[in-house]
Design a protein around this motif. Structure first.
Motif, PDB file in Angstrom:
ATOM      1  N   TYR A   7      -0.837  26.771  -9.082  1.00 39.35           N
ATOM      2  CA  TYR A   7      -1.625  25.689  -8.495  1.00 39.35           C
ATOM      3  C   TYR A   7      -2.047  26.177  -7.121  1.00 39.35           C
ATOM      4  N   THR A   8      -3.358  26.157  -6.867  1.00 42.57           N
ATOM      5  CA  THR A   8      -3.871  26.624  -5.575  1.00 42.57           C
ATOM      6  C   THR A   8      -4.354  25.439  -4.736  1.00 42.57           C
ATOM      7  N   ARG A   9      -4.436  25.661  -3.446  1.00 41.63           N
ATOM      8  CA  ARG A   9      -4.866  24.603  -2.531  1.00 41.63           C
ATOM      9  C   ARG A   9      -6.244  24.050  -2.924  1.00 41.63           C
ATOM     10  N   GLU A  10      -7.132  24.916  -3.402  1.00 40.65           N
ATOM     11  CA  GLU A  10      -8.484  24.493  -3.779  1.00 40.65           C
ATOM     12  C   GLU A  10      -8.464  23.453  -4.904  1.00 40.65           C
ATOM     13  N   MET A  11      -7.424  23.462  -5.717  1.00 41.46           N
ATOM     14  CA  MET A  11      -7.364  22.539  -6.853  1.00 41.46           C
ATOM     15  C   MET A  11      -7.193  21.082  -6.427  1.00 41.46           C
ATOM     16  N   PHE A  12      -6.750  20.831  -5.187  1.00 41.34           N
ATOM     17  CA  PHE A  12      -6.659  19.453  -4.706  1.00 41.34           C
ATOM     18  C   PHE A  12      -8.046  18.825  -4.586  1.00 41.34           C
ATOM     19  N   ALA A  13      -9.082  19.625  -4.437  1.00 43.25           N
ATOM     20  CA  ALA A  13     -10.440  19.110  -4.238  1.00 43.25           C
ATOM     21  C   ALA A  13     -11.246  19.033  -5.533  1.00 43.25           C
ATOM     22  N   THR A  14     -10.675  19.440  -6.644  1.00 42.47           N
ATOM     23  CA  THR A  14     -11.414  19.426  -7.908  1.00 42.47           C
ATOM     24  C   THR A  14     -11.104  18.144  -8.665  1.00 42.47           C
ATOM     25  N   GLY A  15     -11.907  17.880  -9.679  1.00 47.00           N
ATOM     26  CA  GLY A  15     -11.738  16.628 -10.400  1.00 47.00           C
ATOM     27  C   GLY A  15     -11.231  16.744 -11.817  1.00 47.00           C
ATOM     28  N   HIS A  16     -11.205  17.964 -12.355  1.00 43.44           N
ATOM     29  CA  HIS A  16     -10.761  18.107 -13.744  1.00 43.44           C
ATOM     30  C   HIS A  16     -10.419  19.569 -14.042  1.00 43.44           C
ATOM     31  N   ASP A  17      -9.908  19.776 -15.239  1.00 32.41           N
ATOM     32  CA  ASP A  17      -9.362  21.079 -15.620  1.00 32.41           C
ATOM     33  C   ASP A  17     -10.375  22.214 -15.521  1.00 32.41           C
ATOM     34  N   ALA A  18     -11.595  21.997 -15.971  1.00 35.92           N
ATOM     35  CA  ALA A  18     -12.590  23.075 -15.917  1.00 35.92           C
ATOM     36  C   ALA A  18     -12.847  23.511 -14.477  1.00 35.92           C
ATOM     37  N   ASP A  19     -12.930  22.543 -13.562  1.00 31.56           N
ATOM     38  CA  ASP A  19     -13.124  22.880 -12.149  1.00 31.56           C
ATOM     39  C   ASP A  19     -11.896  23.593 -11.582  1.00 31.56           C
ATOM     40  N   ASN A  20     -10.697  23.170 -12.006  1.00 30.29           N
ATOM     41  CA  ASN A  20      -9.473  23.855 -11.563  1.00 30.29           C
ATOM     42  C   ASN A  20      -9.496  25.324 -11.973  1.00 30.29           C
ATOM     43  N   ARG A  21      -9.801  25.560 -13.243  1.00 29.99           N
ATOM     44  CA  ARG A  21      -9.838  26.944 -13.732  1.00 29.99           C
ATOM     45  C   ARG A  21     -10.909  27.764 -13.014  1.00 29.99           C
ATOM     46  N   ALA A  22     -12.052  27.147 -12.749  1.00 32.32           N
ATOM     47  CA  ALA A  22     -13.123  27.839 -12.029  1.00 32.32           C
ATOM     48  C   ALA A  22     -12.686  28.184 -10.609  1.00 32.32           C
ATOM     49  N   ALA A  23     -11.955  27.285  -9.956  1.00 29.71           N
ATOM     50  CA  ALA A  23     -11.488  27.542  -8.587  1.00 29.71           C
ATOM     51  C   ALA A  23     -10.535  28.730  -8.543  1.00 29.71           C
ATOM     52  N   VAL A  24      -9.704  28.867  -9.543  1.00 28.35           N
ATOM     53  CA  VAL A  24      -8.768  30.000  -9.594  1.00 28.35           C
ATOM     54  C   VAL A  24      -9.513  31.282  -9.964  1.00 28.35           C
ATOM     55  N   ALA A  25     -10.464  31.190 -10.883  1.00 34.13           N
ATOM     56  CA  ALA A  25     -11.149  32.375 -11.415  1.00 34.13           C
ATOM     57  C   ALA A  25     -11.980  33.113 -10.373  1.00 34.13           C
ATOM     58  N   THR A  26     -12.370  32.444  -9.298  1.00 36.10           N
ATOM     59  CA  THR A  26     -13.232  33.082  -8.308  1.00 36.10           C
ATOM     60  C   THR A  26     -12.459  33.860  -7.245  1.00 36.10           C
ATOM     61  N   VAL A  27     -11.121  33.799  -7.283  1.00 35.68           N
ATOM     62  CA  VAL A  27     -10.302  34.391  -6.223  1.00 35.68           C
ATOM     63  C   VAL A  27      -9.420  35.497  -6.794  1.00 35.68           C
ATOM     64  N   PRO A  28      -9.434  36.695  -6.201  1.00 36.42           N
ATOM     65  CA  PRO A  28      -8.519  37.746  -6.652  1.00 36.42           C
ATOM     66  C   PRO A  28      -7.064  37.296  -6.501  1.00 36.42           C
ATOM     67  N   ALA A  29      -6.198  37.779  -7.370  1.00 38.26           N
ATOM     68  CA  ALA A  29      -4.790  37.366  -7.389  1.00 38.26           C
ATOM     69  C   ALA A  29      -4.138  37.451  -6.012  1.00 38.26           C
ATOM     70  N   ALA A  30      -4.382  38.520  -5.297  1.00 38.60           N
ATOM     71  CA  ALA A  30      -3.737  38.722  -3.996  1.00 38.60           C
ATOM     72  C   ALA A  30      -4.216  37.720  -2.944  1.00 38.60           C
ATOM     73  N   ASP A  31      -5.363  37.063  -3.181  1.00 37.15           N
ATOM     74  CA  ASP A  31      -5.926  36.135  -2.199  1.00 37.15           C
ATOM     75  C   ASP A  31      -5.753  34.661  -2.569  1.00 37.15           C
ATOM     76  N   LEU A  32      -5.061  34.378  -3.688  1.00 36.85           N
ATOM     77  CA  LEU A  32      -4.868  32.986  -4.082  1.00 36.85           C
ATOM     78  C   LEU A  32      -4.093  32.238  -2.999  1.00 36.85           C
ATOM     79  N   ASP A  33      -4.570  31.062  -2.632  1.00 34.88           N
ATOM     80  CA  ASP A  33      -3.874  30.206  -1.664  1.00 34.88           C
ATOM     81  C   ASP A  33      -2.919  29.317  -2.458  1.00 34.88           C
ATOM     82  N   LEU A  34      -1.803  29.891  -2.855  1.00 30.96           N
ATOM     83  CA  LEU A  34      -0.857  29.216  -3.731  1.00 30.96           C
ATOM     84  C   LEU A  34      -0.117  28.093  -3.015  1.00 30.96           C
ATOM     85  N   VAL A  35      -0.050  26.942  -3.682  1.00 31.15           N
ATOM     86  CA  VAL A  35       0.790  25.853  -3.197  1.00 31.15           C
ATOM     87  C   VAL A  35       1.902  25.554  -4.193  1.00 31.15           C
ATOM     88  N   GLY A  36       1.844  26.191  -5.350  1.00 29.28           N
ATOM     89  CA  GLY A  36       2.904  26.021  -6.333  1.00 29.28           C
ATOM     90  C   GLY A  36       2.775  27.000  -7.474  1.00 29.28           C
TER      91      GLY A  36
END
Length: 142
Positions: free
Chosen positions: A92-121
């Motif tokens: 779960y990344t910080r960007e996912m707090f601003a999305t509204g559904h699963d497709a947007d969540n997956r898109a938010a993660v997909a645009t960021v390289p693993a080493a740069d994910l702003d992980l909150v969980g």
């Protein structure tokens, strides 16, 4: 299946959340992450419940879920250790707090390289020693 859900357990389910999140965010992230573990491991779900009056209730995970907390660097280190070991994770990344559904969540993660994910969980289900090594430095959530 019942053997997997009878103590002593050979595996652990663990969630690691950022220690600087608001309480509602910690709960939300934990719920989302545990749903990922459950989806990936349906064999960990027990049988439905029923009360003494015969009301039926949904089944639950058949083993405890340990919830840990840590700093941003603790989550980053745990993420890196899990990836090195090939351990499957829910994230779960910080960007996912601003999305509204699963497709947007997956898109938010997909645009960021693993080493740069702003992980909150993150969450995992793995052998006990693997979970302990991945979560090194984290502390049980109070």
């Amino acid at each position: 299946m019942d053997d997997l859900l009878t103590p002593p357990f050979d595996t652990k389910i663990a969630v690691l959340v950022r220690d600087d999140l608001e309480p509602w965010q910690r709960l939300n992230v934990t719920a989302f992450l545990v749903s990922g573990v459950t989806a990936a491991h349906p064999e960990l779900v027990g049988q439905p419940y029923a009360d003494g009056d015969g009301h039926a209730y949904l089944p639950l995970l058949g083993m405890p879920v340990l919830v840990f907390e840590g700093t941003g660097p603790t989550l980053t280190a745990a993420h890196e250790r899990a990836l090195r070991r090939g351990t499957a994770l829910a994230v779960y990344t910080r960007e996912m707090f601003a999305t509204g559904h699963d497709a947007d969540n997956r898109a938010a993660v997909a645009t960021v390289p693993a080493a740069d994910l702003d992980l909150v969980g993150l969450a995992l289900h793995a052998p006990k020693n693997t979970v302990d090594r991945v979560l090194k430095g984290a502390r049980l959530h109070p």
